[in-house]
Write an enzyme that holds these catalytic residues in place. Structure first.
Site, mmCIF file in Angstrom:
data_model
loop_
_atom_site.group_PDB
_atom_site.id
_atom_site.type_symbol
_atom_site.label_atom_id
_atom_site.label_comp_id
_atom_site.label_asym_id
_atom_site.label_seq_id
_atom_site.Cartn_x
_atom_site.Cartn_y
_atom_site.Cartn_z
ATOM 1 N N ARG A 138 24.664 6.922 98.739
ATOM 2 C CA ARG A 138 25.913 6.197 98.974
ATOM 3 C C ARG A 138 25.784 5.286 100.196
ATOM 4 O O ARG A 138 26.209 4.139 100.188
ATOM 5 C CB ARG A 138 27.046 7.203 99.194
ATOM 6 C CG ARG A 138 28.424 6.617 98.986
ATOM 7 C CD ARG A 138 29.490 7.686 99.005
ATOM 8 N NE ARG A 138 29.395 8.609 97.900
ATOM 9 C CZ ARG A 138 29.520 9.933 97.988
ATOM 10 N NH1 ARG A 138 29.723 10.499 99.154
ATOM 11 N NH2 ARG A 138 29.443 10.696 96.933
ATOM 12 N N CYS A 144 31.426 29.259 93.069
ATOM 13 C CA CYS A 144 32.598 30.018 93.516
ATOM 14 C C CYS A 144 33.564 30.264 92.363
ATOM 15 O O CYS A 144 34.354 31.214 92.384
ATOM 16 C CB CYS A 144 33.323 29.260 94.626
ATOM 17 S SG CYS A 144 32.200 28.583 95.842
HETATM 18 C C1 LIG Z 1 30.263 34.607 92.365
HETATM 19 C C2 LIG Z 1 30.268 33.758 93.599
HETATM 20 C C3 LIG Z 1 31.477 33.449 94.201
HETATM 21 C C4 LIG Z 1 31.494 32.655 95.353
HETATM 22 N N1 LIG Z 1 32.703 32.359 95.912
HETATM 23 C C5 LIG Z 1 32.739 31.551 96.999
HETATM 24 C C6 LIG Z 1 33.981 31.155 97.538
HETATM 25 O O1 LIG Z 1 35.049 31.514 97.032
HETATM 26 N N2 LIG Z 1 33.975 30.335 98.640
HETATM 27 C C7 LIG Z 1 32.794 29.892 99.194
HETATM 28 O O2 LIG Z 1 32.840 29.120 100.159
HETATM 29 N N3 LIG Z 1 31.593 30.255 98.689
HETATM 30 C C8 LIG Z 1 31.537 31.056 97.599
HETATM 31 N N4 LIG Z 1 30.330 31.399 97.059
HETATM 32 C C9 LIG Z 1 29.079 30.958 97.727
HETATM 33 C C10 LIG Z 1 28.671 29.561 97.256
HETATM 34 O O3 LIG Z 1 28.588 29.516 95.875
HETATM 35 C C11 LIG Z 1 27.326 29.231 97.884
HETATM 36 O O4 LIG Z 1 27.492 29.262 99.278
HETATM 37 C C12 LIG Z 1 26.819 27.855 97.482
HETATM 38 O O5 LIG Z 1 26.481 27.840 96.126
HETATM 39 C C13 LIG Z 1 25.576 27.500 98.310
HETATM 40 O O6 LIG Z 1 25.060 26.293 97.874
HETATM 41 P P1 LIG Z 1 23.560 25.881 98.188
HETATM 42 O O7 LIG Z 1 23.365 24.533 97.606
HETATM 43 O O8 LIG Z 1 23.259 26.083 99.615
HETATM 44 O O9 LIG Z 1 22.659 26.967 97.451
HETATM 45 P P2 LIG Z 1 22.519 27.436 95.947
HETATM 46 O O10 LIG Z 1 23.813 27.352 95.224
HETATM 47 O O11 LIG Z 1 21.840 28.765 96.017
HETATM 48 O O12 LIG Z 1 21.537 26.370 95.314
HETATM 49 C C14 LIG Z 1 20.192 26.293 95.692
HETATM 50 C C15 LIG Z 1 19.397 25.730 94.539
HETATM 51 O O13 LIG Z 1 18.066 25.549 94.975
HETATM 52 C C16 LIG Z 1 17.193 25.837 93.907
HETATM 53 N N5 LIG Z 1 15.879 26.183 94.470
HETATM 54 C C17 LIG Z 1 15.580 27.205 95.303
HETATM 55 N N6 LIG Z 1 14.286 27.177 95.652
HETATM 56 C C18 LIG Z 1 13.748 26.122 95.007
HETATM 57 C C19 LIG Z 1 12.427 25.584 94.975
HETATM 58 N N7 LIG Z 1 11.438 26.125 95.678
HETATM 59 N N8 LIG Z 1 12.217 24.478 94.214
HETATM 60 C C20 LIG Z 1 13.236 23.916 93.499
HETATM 61 N N9 LIG Z 1 14.489 24.389 93.496
HETATM 62 C C21 LIG Z 1 14.750 25.479 94.254
HETATM 63 C C22 LIG Z 1 17.856 27.007 93.212
HETATM 64 O O14 LIG Z 1 17.422 27.072 91.856
HETATM 65 C C23 LIG Z 1 19.334 26.662 93.321
HETATM 66 O O15 LIG Z 1 19.810 25.994 92.178
HETATM 67 C C24 LIG Z 1 30.282 32.185 95.909
HETATM 68 C C25 LIG Z 1 29.054 32.509 95.292
HETATM 69 C C26 LIG Z 1 29.048 33.268 94.147
HETATM 70 C C27 LIG Z 1 27.724 33.588 93.498
#
Ligand SMILES: Cc1cc2nc3c(=O)[nH]c(=O)nc-3n(C[C@H](O)[C@H](O)[C@H](O)COP(=O)(O)OP(=O)(O)OC[C@H]3O[C@@H](n4cnc5c(N)ncnc54)[C@H](O)[C@@H]3O)c2cc1C
Length: 453
Positions: free
Chosen positions: A25, A46
């Site tokens: 962007r 979430c």
């Molecule tokens: C059931 C549930 C309910 C939730 N409820 C809430 C809520 O109400 N409020 C809130 O704030 N948070 C909530 N969360 C937490 C929130 O979903 C996570 O904090 C958020 O998804 C984090 O995002 P992220 O991008 O850091 O990591 P992730 O969502 O873990 O994404 C990381 C990605 O990286 C990829 N990856 C990892 N290693 C590699 C690699 N070496 N090469 C290529 N790809 C890779 C993985 O496949 C994954 O898709 C909840 C989580 C769950 C599971």
């Protein structure tokens, strides 16, 4: 700082796609490649429990940005099912494997954002690899649980009574299963105050959810069809057509570790408030990374979606040299169990003691609506402050109406390093349908001020 030509992002959910989109962007000419080892990008994990609750909704409803949109509209070079295996910071390369063809290649970068998130902890116990034993972390896990529910299971055991375990106790009960929650520690919601937990326990019981604390799970057993049929504990056997393991998450730091990046004391990737790692060309954001905590005034690891989105944006902006600063978290989180809202912000009393504060606390109950206005319900507030300085340190909120969002008042107070006297003097909204003349937060502050200073 020279603007990088080639930016790589690893991980395509909240943090990774926020970073990639931010870069495109702000500087549409920069080449941004996202490697995601899974099949989906940019979904709201979430929302998984609520999606599972509704058999009519497709799991893909949770996808915010499709792969096609990311490629065509945002100009992101998105590689699904590509896993980054090794990082060489000296050469500025990533070793990436195409999971479908098995082909390995070297991807050079000028700047890298690691947004590899976290993974669900699995139990290394007999039977915990049987069909019907699930975790809930990503969209694929959600789809597997939805599929399992189509077979009409009658009973579920949930191992772990943290917020995801309890949200799912609610969801699976609503889907018609008889649910048992097993928690190893002596209370549900470990780390929360016992008065909050008592209201949660009452709500679970009144909806027929069975729970056992101090229960150590030892194995899972298969039935005649080879699927899971029971969970064994040191205290008995629990029938289960479906088992959900919800015992927490671990940060995915392996890739960062191959590049020798600093891992913080929390076990997550150390980052500065600019989201820069210990190497100047590598940034990190989201659940794999630490976050600056404004109350603790140091890094902490509280993996949440709200933090991942903010950190991802900042990492993206800073890759372009914009020098933005992540102001920090205060540990705000909330969820519902049936009709009960539960939220917290800041430190508990126990955490405050460990951090060297001398905490004092009160628990109050105040109606969600003004006296005489129909249908008000109690909102219970636990408020914690430092005895000597009066600094507000944290609190918890629980109630059937108007509880969760009140934690935002506390979150704001914590971000501003307010004292109980500051909090007590806030000009909060009053109108009979949604507050008493003394808002529950103010009532708690009025009580707590008697114990400080
Ligand atoms: C059931 C549930 C309910 C939730 N409820 C809430 C809520 O109400 N409020 C809130 O704030 N948070 C909530 N969360 C937490 C929130 O979903 C996570 O904090 C958020 O998804 C984090 O995002 P992220 O991008 O850091 O990591 P992730 O969502 O873990 O994404 C990381 C990605 O990286 C990829 N990856 C990892 N290693 C590699 C690699 N070496 N090469 C290529 N790809 C890779 C993985 O496949 C994954 O898709 C909840 C989580 C769950 C599971």
């Amino acid at each position: 700082m020279k603007v990088p030509d080639r930016v790589l992002v690893v991980g395509g959910v909240a943090a990774g796609m926020s970073a990639a989109s931010q870069i495109r962007r702000r500087l549409p000419k920069t080449r941004v490649t996202v490697f995601e080892r899974g099949d989906y990008i940019s979904y709201g994990a979430c929302g998984l429990p609520y999606n599972i609750e509704d058999p009519e909704r497709e799991i893909e409803d949770l996808v915010v940005l499709t792969a096609e949109h990311a490629r065509k509209k945002r100009g992101i070079d998105l590689r699904l099912r590509h896993e980054a295996r090794e990082l060489d910071v000296d050469r500025g390369t990533l070793t990436v494997v195409d999971l479908d063809s098995g082909t390995e290649s070297q991807a050079p970068f000028d700047a890298l954002v690691i947004a590899t998130g976290a993974r669900a902890i699995r139990l290394p116990l007999d039977g915990f690899d049987l069909p019907g034993v699930e975790v809930l972390r990503d969209l694929t896990d959600g789809a597997a649980i939805k599929d399992a529910l189509k077979d009409g299971p009658k009973s579920a055991v949930i191992v772990g009574a943290g917020y995801i375990g309890l949200e799912m106790a609610h969801v699976l009960t609503e889907r018609g299963l008889s649910v048992t929650v097993l928690e190893k520690l002596p209370q549900l919601l470990p780390g929360w105050h016992e008065e909050t937990v008592a209201m949660v326990a009452d709500t679970l019981s009144s909806h027929g959810v069975e729970f056992h604390t101090g229960a150590t799970v030892t194995a899972a057993e298969a039935g005649p069809d080879g699927r899971v049929a029971a969970v064994l504990t040191d205290d008995g056997r629990f029938d289960a057509d479906l088992v959900l393991v919800a015992v927490g998450v671990r940060p995915n730091v392996e890739l960062a570790a191959t590049g020798g990046l600093r891992i913080g004391d929390t076990g997550a990737i150390w980052v500065s408030q600019q989201q820069q790692t210990s190497h100047e060309a590598v940034w990190s954001a989201g659940d794999c990374a630490e976050a600056y905590h404004r109350v603790l005034r140091r890094n902490a690891w509280i993996p949440l979606g709200t933090t991942a989105n903010k950190q991802g944006r900042i990492a993206g902006a800073n890759v372009l040299g914009l020098g933005q600063r992540f102001q920090g978290i205060v540990g705000t989180a909330g969820f519902v169990v049936f009709d009960l809202e539960i939220a917290r912000s800041g430190l508990s009393e126990d955490q405050a003691k460990v951090e060297g504060f001398d905490p004092v606390a009160v628990t109050i109950r105040q109606r969600s609506r003004a006296h005489g206005y129909p249908d008000g319900v109690p909102v219970q507030v636990r408020l914690v402050a430092d005895r000597e300085t009066g600094l507000v340190l944290g609190g918890e909120f629980v109630g059937r109406e108007g509880a969760a969002l009140r934690s935002n008042t506390l979150a704001t107070a914590l971000a501003g390093h307010m004292t109980v006297a500051d909090l007590q003097s806030l000009d909060l909204v009053y109108a009979p349908p949604f507050a008493s003349v003394w808002d529950p937060v103010l009532v708690a502050a009025n009580q707590l001020i008697k114990k400080v200073g």
